[in-house]
Structures are given as structure tokens and as C-alpha cells.
Design a protein around this motif. Structure first.
Motif, PDB file in Angstrom:
ATOM      1  N   LEU A   1       0.824  -1.370  -0.091  1.00 25.97           N
ATOM      2  CA  LEU A   1       0.059  -0.047  -0.188  1.00 25.97           C
ATOM      3  C   LEU A   1       0.750   1.104   0.064  1.00 25.97           C
ATOM      4  N   ARG A   2       2.010   1.185   0.363  1.00 31.29           N
ATOM      5  CA  ARG A   2       3.037   2.460   0.685  1.00 31.29           C
ATOM      6  C   ARG A   2       3.537   2.608  -0.561  1.00 31.29           C
ATOM      7  N   LEU A   3       3.756   1.514  -1.525  1.00 25.94           N
ATOM      8  CA  LEU A   3       4.414   1.554  -2.691  1.00 25.94           C
ATOM      9  C   LEU A   3       3.217   1.739  -3.840  1.00 25.94           C
ATOM     10  N   LEU A   4       2.095   1.558  -3.584  1.00 30.09           N
ATOM     11  CA  LEU A   4       0.972   1.463  -4.527  1.00 30.09           C
ATOM     12  C   LEU A   4       0.784   2.868  -5.204  1.00 30.09           C
ATOM     13  N   PRO A   5       1.071   4.093  -4.803  1.00 30.86           N
ATOM     14  CA  PRO A   5       0.911   5.299  -5.893  1.00 30.86           C
ATOM     15  C   PRO A   5       2.036   5.649  -6.727  1.00 30.86           C
ATOM     16  N   LEU A   6       3.202   5.263  -6.463  1.00 35.95           N
ATOM     17  CA  LEU A   6       4.486   5.422  -7.147  1.00 35.95           C
ATOM     18  C   LEU A   6       4.259   5.363  -8.699  1.00 35.95           C
ATOM     19  N   PHE A   7       3.804   4.184  -9.048  1.00 33.86           N
ATOM     20  CA  PHE A   7       3.636   4.115 -10.331  1.00 33.86           C
ATOM     21  C   PHE A   7       2.598   4.937 -11.199  1.00 33.86           C
ATOM     22  N   PRO A   8       1.503   5.134 -10.801  1.00 34.14           N
ATOM     23  CA  PRO A   8       0.650   5.820 -11.396  1.00 34.14           C
ATOM     24  C   PRO A   8       1.096   7.458 -11.730  1.00 34.14           C
ATOM     25  N   TYR A   9       1.525   7.990 -10.380  1.00 34.74           N
ATOM     26  CA  TYR A   9       2.148   9.161 -10.165  1.00 34.74           C
ATOM     27  C   TYR A   9       3.163   9.402 -11.298  1.00 34.74           C
ATOM     28  N   THR A  10       4.193   8.351 -11.428  1.00 32.99           N
ATOM     29  CA  THR A  10       5.245   8.565 -12.387  1.00 32.99           C
ATOM     30  C   THR A  10       4.606   8.571 -13.991  1.00 32.99           C
ATOM     31  N   ALA A  11       3.802   7.660 -14.017  1.00 34.53           N
ATOM     32  CA  ALA A  11       3.402   7.476 -15.554  1.00 34.53           C
ATOM     33  C   ALA A  11       2.579   8.518 -16.012  1.00 34.53           C
ATOM     34  N   ALA A  12       1.763   9.308 -15.181  1.00 31.82           N
ATOM     35  CA  ALA A  12       1.180  10.634 -15.513  1.00 31.82           C
ATOM     36  C   ALA A  12       2.112  11.606 -15.839  1.00 31.82           C
ATOM     37  N   LEU A  13       3.187  11.764 -15.045  1.00 31.18           N
ATOM     38  CA  LEU A  13       4.014  12.906 -15.241  1.00 31.18           C
ATOM     39  C   LEU A  13       4.915  12.586 -16.587  1.00 31.18           C
ATOM     40  N   LEU A  14       5.043  11.371 -16.700  1.00 35.66           N
ATOM     41  CA  LEU A  14       6.029  11.187 -17.787  1.00 35.66           C
ATOM     42  C   LEU A  14       4.745  11.438 -19.096  1.00 35.66           C
ATOM     43  N   LEU A  15       3.720  11.131 -19.112  1.00 34.32           N
ATOM     44  CA  LEU A  15       3.024  11.286 -20.332  1.00 34.32           C
ATOM     45  C   LEU A  15       2.339  12.685 -20.626  1.00 34.32           C
ATOM     46  N   THR A  16       2.683  13.789 -19.507  1.00 36.07           N
ATOM     47  CA  THR A  16       2.768  15.305 -19.874  1.00 36.07           C
ATOM     48  C   THR A  16       3.672  15.662 -20.502  1.00 36.07           C
ATOM     49  N   GLU A  17       4.568  15.263 -20.943  1.00 36.40           N
ATOM     50  CA  GLU A  17       5.907  15.638 -21.536  1.00 36.40           C
ATOM     51  C   GLU A  17       6.106  16.997 -20.985  1.00 36.40           C
ATOM     52  N   SER A  18       6.342  17.268 -19.678  1.00 39.01           N
ATOM     53  CA  SER A  18       6.367  18.632 -19.137  1.00 39.01           C
ATOM     54  C   SER A  18       7.938  18.908 -18.788  1.00 39.01           C
ATOM     55  N   ARG A  19       8.650  19.601 -19.641  1.00 33.10           N
ATOM     56  CA  ARG A  19      10.128  19.578 -19.365  1.00 33.10           C
ATOM     57  C   ARG A  19      10.391  20.337 -18.053  1.00 33.10           C
ATOM     58  N   GLY A  20       9.424  21.274 -17.852  1.00 30.59           N
ATOM     59  CA  GLY A  20       9.716  21.955 -16.603  1.00 30.59           C
ATOM     60  C   GLY A  20       9.224  21.405 -15.488  1.00 30.59           C
ATOM     61  N   ALA A  21       8.396  20.448 -15.484  1.00 32.97           N
ATOM     62  CA  ALA A  21       7.994  19.572 -14.382  1.00 32.97           C
ATOM     63  C   ALA A  21       9.037  18.539 -14.004  1.00 32.97           C
ATOM     64  N   TRP A  22       9.699  17.934 -15.197  1.00 31.49           N
ATOM     65  CA  TRP A  22      10.615  17.098 -14.903  1.00 31.49           C
ATOM     66  C   TRP A  22      11.746  17.587 -14.508  1.00 31.49           C
ATOM     67  N   LEU A  23      12.256  18.629 -15.031  1.00 34.21           N
ATOM     68  CA  LEU A  23      13.467  19.587 -14.350  1.00 34.21           C
ATOM     69  C   LEU A  23      13.201  19.873 -12.896  1.00 34.21           C
ATOM     70  N   THR A  24      12.192  20.537 -12.724  1.00 33.52           N
ATOM     71  CA  THR A  24      11.921  20.969 -11.330  1.00 33.52           C
ATOM     72  C   THR A  24      11.970  19.773 -10.291  1.00 33.52           C
ATOM     73  N   ALA A  25      11.467  18.700 -10.652  1.00 29.94           N
ATOM     74  CA  ALA A  25      11.222  17.414  -9.695  1.00 29.94           C
ATOM     75  C   ALA A  25      12.574  16.985  -9.624  1.00 29.94           C
ATOM     76  N   ALA A  26      13.680  17.122 -10.715  1.00 31.39           N
ATOM     77  CA  ALA A  26      14.891  16.332 -10.407  1.00 31.39           C
ATOM     78  C   ALA A  26      15.879  17.434  -9.513  1.00 31.39           C
ATOM     79  N   CYS A  27      15.804  18.677  -9.756  1.00 30.84           N
ATOM     80  CA  CYS A  27      16.303  19.713  -8.816  1.00 30.84           C
ATOM     81  C   CYS A  27      16.154  19.563  -7.398  1.00 30.84           C
ATOM     82  N   ALA A  28      14.652  19.443  -7.294  1.00 30.73           N
ATOM     83  CA  ALA A  28      14.128  19.210  -5.802  1.00 30.73           C
ATOM     84  C   ALA A  28      14.677  18.002  -5.149  1.00 30.73           C
ATOM     85  N   CYS A  29      14.747  16.873  -5.846  1.00 29.42           N
ATOM     86  CA  CYS A  29      15.073  15.863  -5.435  1.00 29.42           C
ATOM     87  C   CYS A  29      16.637  15.778  -5.074  1.00 29.42           C
TER      88      CYS A  29
END
Length: 864
Positions: A281-309
Motif C-alpha cells: 500500500l505504501r508503494l501503490l501510488p508511485l507507478f501511476p504518479y510517475t506514469a502521469a508525469l511522464l505522459l505530460t511531457e512537461s520539461r519544466g515539471a521533469w526538471l524541477t522534480a529532478a532539482c528538488a530531489c
């Protein structure tokens, strides 16, 4: 006990009300496209402010009822919130957390006050300023509600559950729309430009904008990813923070149960938290969140997520290994799904799409669970092998995605250069009113006049610049101060929530995230989650097994020299000892005892521990009864001369019928909140009624019915320029001019209103007025081909009409004015053509109709 239960009941009932409002805000954010269009929000805002007003009234009634029942100064509905930010001994922690909370709750009220000042003093757009007032009324009340929930047991459960449900609703609705299960018309955005989309399709979800939706998915993904990393990095410390027994996505607060179970209950609970079901249950949301993020093709969202991490992992390096293990399988499975759906253009049949989604999701869950447990349980070479395998999964996923969108990342981007134009023009516009700005929606209503190129962009694509334009440096400084307070609060209370916060802060630099109300709700939600987590850790700390003692508590020993009996465990005993010299009976542990001693000389009975005792003493000379500890008790004394009864400790005695300052302050705050909520509710109701009649008028075919509906719309909301324009086109000349002039009082620099006045005067016999309003409108919207052509043609027709009437001089003046407009138009079009075709989104150039008008003007000049 009765008083405690009454306090708990009042506080918990308000917590339920606050939780219900938080649920309403989450539902509204999903149904109203992320709270972007204010016109759609009017009915929701009306209901919201009515509920806030009712909550404030309940607060006032609750405080009054508590006072009548003898609750005291510190009781009431707000007592729980005060206790939530106090130390172990009830002493308020003024520095740090309290200051951050004060800033967090006061800045939205300051922003709201600035918009109210603009609204009263005549802003650039009265309608836009009213919209921002209503929005910030929502944000300020939401911040107060979530902070109250964060310091209440019931509220904490609601906050965490609704946070998880909101994220999964946004995510799964978008993924199911791709699979054809859910019908969302604008969930997928299509584009023919390779610079906008590598595949021609991008996932937009319920927010209908891929970049904003990608940023939201990054926020929820990083919150879950770092929560799992913290758990697997140190499961013993995180068992109290990340309990996921029922939904597996949040933090449950079971303080009373832990205290009753003791050491064995804590060990059993930790074992339960480490079960396979809870881990899945703890791992359950990770895949759908990641898939939705990739399908947006938002370079800004990808970059800011990487910088925040990267920023947080450099600070918390111990989280690198568990984060790699937790995210490797979901990221790899999401990258594989992204490649498959991208090749299909995000168009798959329901059954194959669901099977594809379910298969990748199940594989990500099982592989992620295996990696996390192997990484945690292995050591030495085996641990290194697990980390290498996880790193390989991340690398493969990154390569698969980057190869698919490499042209968008490595090639030149027109959207990036267009943002540069927006920012330069916005800075130049901000310099006109640098301190307090020009009111709400300044860029939206003035970008046509400020733009240096004919681009299309009613959003400045930078939240900080938007605040600067609206409220100047004063408003921007307040927002930055609030962000610093939130960042400090997250860093001290829950560092795992810093990455999602950084995504919001960084992504708003390159996009108009803050035009979505959802982002402000998430921004206030994160510190509330951190407060809840800190409260949970603080309450769970005394129940740790290491802090418990197994020493006997009731055995005693006797010292023959002093005749004193002491317990074997003096910290918890209740035994006493008697000193024959002073005839004083005292406890073995003076810190917690409740015994008393009698002095035969003064006949004073006093407790062994004057800090907490409740006994009294009588002075035979004055016949005054005083407490042994005058700091905390509430006895009274009677003066036989005046027969007046006064408390022994008047500074803190029970209040007289006059309300004490604390109660008066709470009532004042509750009354102000109630009145302000009522005012905003009435304002939003008027706006909602005006919008309803406007939409009915647009759908109507009968002109008389349309006029009546538009008049009713303006009666409810006279600030709407589009309603005034629609109605002016159905009225006669004088009535139309009067209506448009009245509307200009609310929007003095509206290009559309100026153009409507110009068209009205061009159809009449007033060339001077027509030329004036043509100039005003073209000044506010100079890159408009249609306006230039109509203005030139209008002046030419007016000149011909004057010449036909025998007014030669006036006719020649009109023709000359038309020719002058043509020359300005040609010069501006040539300048734009010399700059190149890039950023000419409005296709501003000399049109064929303008060339035809040029020939007609030339022939007319030869004749006269």
C-alpha cells in the motif's frame, strides 16, 4: 473530567467541520479544472464562504457556551490549536514554529487586504481585482482550516486521507481517460508542433493543461517517494510517522491506543507496519504518479522534480539508497508504459489499455517491494548489488524517455524564447507601478498594450512576476516571506516534504501555476502535513519502549536517623515521612506529592510541594484564607470590615462578568471572520448571478430576451466588460455610448471597450470622437490587423459621406486621417516583418484588404 470531555467535544466538532471544508475544497479543485477559471468558481465560492461564516458562528457560540459552563480563560474551541503548538510543559514555543505559523496565516490576509485597497481605490480592472479578492479569501480561510486540522487528532486523519485521495483522483482520472474508460473531453492535448510535443499528444488530465498537471503529479510523486524512502531508510523512527494500516497512503494518529498498549503494543504495531500488505500500500501510488508525469511531457515539471530531489538528497544523503530502491521499479515500468502509449498517440481501446496499465502497475509493485526489502535486509556485497540494480533501473528509464523526447530537449525552443519576451515586457510594465502594482489580473488586461511583439499570451508564465504586476514589491515581499516561513517549517518538522514544496516554488518561475487555485491549496496543505507529523512525533515520543521503566513504584525504605520513609522509585511514589522536630509530614517525592503539613505555631496547613498543591491556610489575625500556592489556585478571602469577598490571587482568579482579554479577542476574531466571509459570500453570489444571466443571454436567440437577460446580468455584476460590450451592440447609439462609458469606469484601459466606442462613433457624424477612440484602442492593442483595417475603412467611408453631403473640409480631414492611419499601419507591419516570423503568433502584417484600401485612398487623393 466533565470539563475535559466538553472541551474535547467542542474542539473535535469544529475539527470535523474544518475537515468537511477541506474535503469540499479538494472536490472543487477536481471538478473545476484546478480552480483556474474564476467565472466557474463563483457558485463554489458562494457556498464556501457561507460554510465559513457558519463555522465562525459555531465558533462564537461554542466559546460562549464554554464560558457559561465554567470552562475558563484557556478553554474553548481554540484551546486545541494553542495546545498543538506548545511544549511539553504547556509553555508556548514563541520562537521558531509559532513565528512561522503566524507568517503563514497572516500573509494571505495581507494579500487579501491589498486587493481590497485596490478595489476601493480604482484598479486597472475592477472585475479582475474582485476575482483575486475572492480567490485570496478562499486561500486565507483554507490555510486557517488546514492548520487547525493539523493540531487536532481527528483533523490530522482527515488531512492525510484527503491528500492521498486528491492525488489519486487526479492521477487515475487522467490515466483512465487515456484508456478510454473515463470520458474527459480535454484530458489529452493535441499539437502539430514538434516544439510543443514530441508525439503530438500530451496528458492534461482534469486541469486541461499539461505543464500544470505535470507539476501537480510531481508534487504528489515526490511526497510519496520520499515518504517511502524515509520509512525504508529508518523503519523504527518512521513507524509513528508513516502508518498505513487502512489506506496505506497517509499518517494515522493513534496516540491513545499506543499509550494503552505499552511496549508490547508498539512492537506489534511496528511488525504490522512492516507487513507485506502495508508495504504494498505504501508503494501503490508511485507507478501511476510517475506514469502521469511522464505522459505530460512537461520539461519544466521533469526538471524541477529532478532539482528538488537533488537539493534534498544532498542534505539528507542517507535517503539516497532507499530512494533508489523504492523508485527504480515504478520509474522503469512507467517509462515502458510511456513509450507504448506515446507510439499509439494516447489512443488505446479500453480493455487492452486497462490490461496494459494493470500489468505494468502490478509488475512495478512486486519488483519495488522486492528491491526495497532486499536493500534494507542485505549487507555488504549483496546490498551493493541491489543498489546497482536499482540504479540500472533508473538509468534505463531515463534513457528510454530522453531518447524519445531528445529533439525537444536539445533543440531550440520557441516557447522558452517566448517566455523571455513575456518577462521583459512584464518588467517594463511593472516599472509603471512598482510598489503596490495595479490590481488583480493586470497582465491579462494590459499585455496587449505592453507587448513588444505580436505574441499570444494572456498569462505571464511566471507566478512571481504576476504578483509583482498585481501588488508590486510589497505584495511580492509578503509572498517571499511566506515561502521562507513554509520552507523553514518543512525543514524543521518534516524534511521529506521539502521536495514537493520546491517543485511548486521552482515550477512557478517558468509557468503560470499560481493562476490555478489548486497550487495554492497544496502550498498551504504541505506545512499542515508537516505540523501534523511533528505533533504525531511529539505525542508518540513518551511511549517509546526505551523511555519506560520497570522499577517498583510502591515499596518504601525507612531511615532511622531522620525517621523518613522513602519509596524505592522516588519519581512515582506517593508515600510520606514525618519529621518529629517540625511535625511536618512530607512526601518522599516532593515533585508530584499531594500531602500536607501543619505548623502548630501559625496553624497553617501547607502542601509539601507548593508548586501544585490545592490546600489553604488560615491567618487567625486577619481571618484571611490564602492558598499554599498562590500561583495556581482560586480560593477567596473575606474582609470582616467591608464584608467583601476577594480572590486570594486576583491576577488569575476567575473572571468577573466582564470578559477577559482572551475571550474578547477570540470573539473579535470570530466576529471579523464571520462578517468578512459573509461579505465575500454576497460578492461571489452577485458575480454568480451575473454570470448565470450572461450565459443564458448568449444562448438566447430572441434579441428582446437577450437584452433583458444582459441587463439583469449587469444589474448583478456591473463590473463585467464583456457583458457591457454584448449589451451595447443591441442598444441604440446614445444608450450604447452611455453604457460603454459607465463600464470604462470599472476597466479604464480595456481595449475592447475603447474599440466599441470607436465603432459607435464611426457609424455617426462625429469624426473627431471616432478618431480619438480609434487612437485609444490602437494604443492598447496595436498588433491587431482587423482594428487597423476597420479604422482606415471607417475614416474613408466617413470622408466620402461628408463629401457627398457637401462638407468638403470635414471630408478631406477624414480622408487624411485614414491615410495617416494607413501609413502608421504600414510602418509597424514593416518593422515586424524585419524582426522575422518567430513570435508573430497573431500574424500581424499588411493584409490584402489593407492594400486595397491603400489604392482607394490614393485614387481619392488624386481626385481631390
Amino acid at each position: 473530567m466533565w470539563r475535559f470531555k466538553k472541551d474535547w467535544s467542542l474542539e473535535s466538532s469544529i475539527a470535523y467541520i474544518c475537515g468537511a471544508l477541506v474535503i469540499a475544497a479538494g472536490v472543487g479543485a477536481c471538478l473545476l479544472r484546478g480552480l483556474f477559471f474564476t467565472e466557474e468558481m463563483y457558485p463554489f465560492l458562494t457556498l464556501w464562504f457561507v460554510l465559513c461564516c457558519a463555522c465562525s458562528l459555531y465558533y462564537l457560540v461554542g466559546v460562549g457556551a464554554w464560558r457559561k459552563s465554567g470552562g475558563g480563560v484557556g478553554a474553548g474551541a481554540g484551546a486545541g490549536a494553542v495546545r498543538g503548538i506548545t511544549g511539553v510543559n504547556g509553555v508556548s514555543e514563541v520562537s521558531g514554529e509559532n513565528r512561522a505559523l503566524r507568517i503563514l496565516l497572516s500573509v494571505p490576509l495581507i494579500i487579501l487586504s491589498l486587493y481590497v485597497i485596490h478595489w476601493l481605490c480604482g484598479p486597472l480592472s475592477s472585475q479582475g481585482t474582485m476575482n483575486e479578492m475572492l480567490r485570496w479569501g478562499l486561500y486565507a480561510s483554507f490555510a486557517i482550516l488546514v492548520c487547525f486540522c493539523a493540531v487536532n487528532l481527528v483533523g490530522r486523519r482527515i488531512l492525510n486521507v484527503i491528500w492521498s485521495m486528491l492525488g489519486m483522483t487526479l492521477c487515475l482520472s487522467a490515466l483512465l481517460a487515456v484508456c478510454g474508460v473515463v470520458k474527459l473531453p480535454f484530458a489529452v492535448a493535441y499539437s502539430n508542433s514538434a516544439e510543443v510535443s514530441a508525439t503530438g499528444v500530451r496528458l492534461a488530465g482534469l486541469m486541461e493543461y499539461p505543464n500544470a498537471f505535470g507539476a501537480v503529479m510531481a508534487v504528489f510523486l515526490l511526497e510519496r517517494l520520499f515518504a517511502v524512502a524515509v520509512y525504508y531508510g529508518d523503519p523504527k523512527k518512521s513507524a509513528n510517522m508513516l502508518e498505513a494500516r487502512s489506506v496505506g497512503l497517509g499518517m494515522e494518529c493513534a496516540d491513545e491506543e499506543r499509550r494503552s498498549r505499552g511496549e508490547e503494543g508498539v512492537e506489534a504495531e511496528q511488525g504490522k507496519a512492516g507487513s507485506t500488505t502495508a508495504a504494498l500500500l505504501r508503494l501503490l501510488p508511485l507507478f501511476p504518479y510517475t506514469a502521469a508525469l511522464l505522459l505530460t511531457e512537461s520539461r519544466g515539471a521533469w526538471l524541477t522534480a529532478a532539482c528538488a530531489c537533488a537539493a534534498v538528497l544532498l542534505w539528507k544523503r542517507q535517503l539516497i539508497a532507499p530512494l533508489l530502491a523504492a523508485g527504480a521499479a515504478p520509474v522503469a515500468a512507467a517509462a515502458l508504459l510511456y513509450r507504448q502509449l506515446a507510439r499509439a498517440g494516447l489512443a488505446v481501446e479500453p480493455v487492452p489499455g486497462l490490461l496494459l496499465l494493470a500489468g505494468h502497475w502490478a509488475g512495478a509493485l512486486l519488483a519495488g517491494l522486492w528491491l526495497c526489502r532486499r536493500q534494507r535486509g542485505a549487507a555488504g556485497t549483496a546490498r551493493a548489488a541491489m543498489l546497482a540494480l536499482a540504479a540500472a533501473g533508473w538509468t534505463a528509464a531515463g534513457i528510454a524517455v530522453l531518447l524519445h523526447v531528445r529533439e525537444r530537449i536539445t533543440g531550440p525552443s520557441s516557447t522558452v524564447s517566448a517566455r523571455g519576451l513575456f518577462y521583459r515586457d512584464a518588467w517594463r510594465l511593472a516599472a509603471e507601478a512598482p510598489w503596490l502594482g495595479r490590481g488583480g489580473e493586470t497582465w491579462r488586461h494590459s499585455y496587449l498594450a505592453a507587448q513588444s511583439r505580436p505574441y499570444v499570451g494572456s498569462q505571464v508564465h511566471n507566478g512571481y512576476l504576476d504578483i509583482l504586476l498585481n501588488l508590486g514589491f510589497v505584495g511580492l515581499a509578503a509572498i517571499l516571506l511566506m515561502l521562507l516561513a513554509v520552507g523553514w517549517l518543512l525543514a524543521t518538522k518534516s524534511p521529506r516534504l521539502l521536495p514537493p514544496f520546491l517543485v511548486i516554488v521552482l515550477h512557478s518561475v517558468v509557468d503560470f501555476d499560481w493562476s490555478y487555485g489548486l497550487f495554492w491549496l497544496l502550498l498551504f496543505w504541505l506545512p499542515a502535513l508537516a505540523l501534523a507529523e511533528g505533533k504525531q512525533k511529539h505525542q508518540s515520543a513518551p511511549t517509546h519502549p526505551k523511555s519506560e521503566t520497570k522499577l517498583p513504584t510502591h515499596s518504601t525504605s525507612t531511615n532511622r536517623l531522620t525517621n523518613v520513609s522513602t519509596p524505592a522509585n522516588p519519581l512515582s511514589a506517593h508515600s510520606t515521612s514525618t519529621n518529629p522536630l517540625t511535625n511536618v509530614t512530607k512526601p518522599a517525592n516532593p515533585l508530584i506529592a499531594h500531602s500536607t503539613s501543619t505548623n502548630p505555631l501559625t496553624k497553617v496547613t501547607k502542601p509539601a510541594n507548593p508548586l501544585i498543591a490545592h490546600s489553604t491556610s488560615t491567618n487567625l489575625l486577619t481571618k484571611v484564607t490564602t492558598p499554599a500556592n498562590p500561583l495556581i489556585v482560586h480560593p477567596t478571602s473575606t474582609n470582616p470590615l467591608t464584608n467583601v469577598t476577594t480572590p486570594a490571587n486576583p491576577p488569575i482568579a476567575h473572571p468577573t462578568p466582564k470578559n477577559p482579554p482572551q475571550i474578547r479577542l477570540r470573539r473579535l476574531i470570530g466576529t471579523a471572520a464571520c462578517c468578512f466571509s459573509l461579505m465575500l459570500g454576497v460578492l461571489s453570489f452577485h458575480a454568480a448571478q451575473g454570470e448565470k444571466f450572461y450565459r443564458q443571454a448568449i444562448m438566447s436567440v430572441d434579441p428582446s430576451v437577450k437584452v433583458e437577460l444582459l441587463q439583469q446580468s449587469l444589474g448583478w455584476n456591473p463590473r463585467s466588460p464583456r457583458t457591457a460590450i454584448a449589451l451595447s451592440r443591441l442598444l441604440s447609439g446614445e444608450q450604447s455610448v452611455s453604457l460603454l462609458r459607465q463600464s470604462l469606469l470599472y476597466s479604464p484601459e480595456n481595449a475592447s471597450l475603447s474599440w466599441e466606442l470607436a465603432e459607435v462613433w464611426m457609424s455617426s457624424d462625429h469624426p473627431g470622437a471616432a478618431l480619438y477612440w480609434i487612437g485609444q484602442s490602437l494604443k492598447l492593442d496595436k498588433y491587431n490587423n482587423a482594428k487597423w483595417v476597420k479604422a482606415i475603412e471607417g475614416m474613408l467611408l466617413m470622408g466620402q459621406k461628408k463629401l457627398a453631403e457637401g462638407k468638403r473640409k470635414e471630408g478631406l480631414i477624414c480622408v487624411a486621417s485614414g491615410n495617416e492611419l494607413l501609413l502608421k499601419y504600414r510602418r509597424l507591419a514593416e518593422e515586424e516583418a524585419n524582426k522575422g516570423g518567430q513570435h508573430n503568433d497573431r500574424e500581424f502584417r499588411m493584409t490584402e484588404q489593407a492594400d486595397d484600401l491603400s489604392r482607394r485612398l490614393s485614387m481619392f487623393a488624386l481626385r481631390f
